[in-house]
Motif scaffolding. Structure first.
Motif, short mmCIF file in Angstrom:
data_model
loop_
_atom_site.label_atom_id
_atom_site.label_comp_id
_atom_site.label_asym_id
_atom_site.label_seq_id
_atom_site.Cartn_x
_atom_site.Cartn_y
_atom_site.Cartn_z
N ILE A 1 0.82 -1.32 -0.01
CA ILE A 1 -0.11 -0.06 0.16
C ILE A 1 0.88 1.19 0.10
CG2 ILE A 1 -1.58 1.27 1.37
CD1 ILE A 1 -2.79 -1.29 2.25
N SER A 2 1.94 1.47 0.94
CA SER A 2 2.81 2.38 0.92
C SER A 2 3.40 2.69 -0.41
CB SER A 2 3.84 2.23 2.05
OG SER A 2 3.20 2.26 3.41
N SER A 3 4.14 1.59 -1.15
CA SER A 3 4.57 1.83 -2.36
C SER A 3 3.65 2.31 -3.35
CB SER A 3 5.18 0.31 -3.08
OG SER A 3 5.78 0.47 -3.93
N LEU A 4 2.35 1.75 -3.38
CA LEU A 4 1.31 2.15 -4.18
C LEU A 4 0.92 3.46 -4.12
CD1 LEU A 4 -1.07 -1.04 -4.41
CD2 LEU A 4 0.56 -0.10 -6.54
N GLN A 5 0.88 4.05 -2.95
CA GLN A 5 0.50 5.45 -2.54
C GLN A 5 1.58 6.16 -3.04
OE1 GLN A 5 -0.09 5.01 1.79
NE2 GLN A 5 -2.36 5.11 1.29
N ALA A 6 2.93 5.94 -3.02
CA ALA A 6 4.02 6.64 -3.36
C ALA A 6 3.96 6.99 -4.98
CB ALA A 6 5.32 6.32 -3.01
N ALA A 7 3.60 5.60 -5.71
CA ALA A 7 3.83 5.76 -6.92
C ALA A 7 2.59 6.61 -7.31
CB ALA A 7 3.29 4.22 -7.61
N ARG A 8 1.42 6.55 -6.77
CA ARG A 8 0.04 7.36 -7.03
C ARG A 8 0.47 8.96 -6.95
NH1 ARG A 8 -5.61 7.80 -4.04
NH2 ARG A 8 -6.48 9.59 -5.10
N HIS A 9 1.29 9.23 -6.02
CA HIS A 9 1.69 10.62 -5.71
C HIS A 9 2.59 11.12 -6.66
CE1 HIS A 9 2.52 14.17 -3.47
NE2 HIS A 9 3.98 13.93 -3.63
N ALA A 10 3.43 10.19 -7.38
CA ALA A 10 4.33 10.58 -8.40
C ALA A 10 3.56 10.84 -9.55
CB ALA A 10 5.43 9.47 -8.42
N LEU A 11 2.62 9.84 -9.88
CA LEU A 11 1.94 9.91 -11.11
C LEU A 11 0.92 11.20 -11.21
CD1 LEU A 11 0.82 6.47 -11.42
CD2 LEU A 11 2.24 7.82 -13.11
N GLU A 12 0.37 11.56 -9.80
CA GLU A 12 -0.33 12.94 -9.70
C GLU A 12 0.56 14.20 -10.09
OE1 GLU A 12 -2.06 12.41 -5.88
OE2 GLU A 12 -3.92 11.38 -6.78
#
Length: 66
Positions: free
Chosen positions: A30-41
């Motif tokens: 989840i942490s990894s996906l949240q970081a990836a989502r933030h980068a994409l945003e």
């Protein structure tokens, strides 16, 4: 009966350990996906800003050409 009870307790402890590890792995995912989502945003916002700037420049050039 005491031995069977101890075996059940050990099995429950083993299952709890497995579930705890599984939970920790999912939390890491989840942490990894949240970081990836933030980068994409952030990338999306940057692309939107660049598009707005390019559009404004193009509109200015069109106005000058008219």
């Amino acid at each position: 009966m005491g031995l069977e009870h101890e075996e059940q307790k050990l099995e429950i402890k083993r299952q709890v350990s497995e579930l705890t590890l599984s939970l920790q792995e999912r939390e890491a995912q989840i942490s990894s996906l949240q970081a990836a989502r933030h980068a994409l945003e952030s990338q999306l916002q940057q692309a939107k800003t660049e598009l707005e700037e390019t559009t404004a420049e193009a509109e200015e050039e069109i106005t000058v050409l008219r």
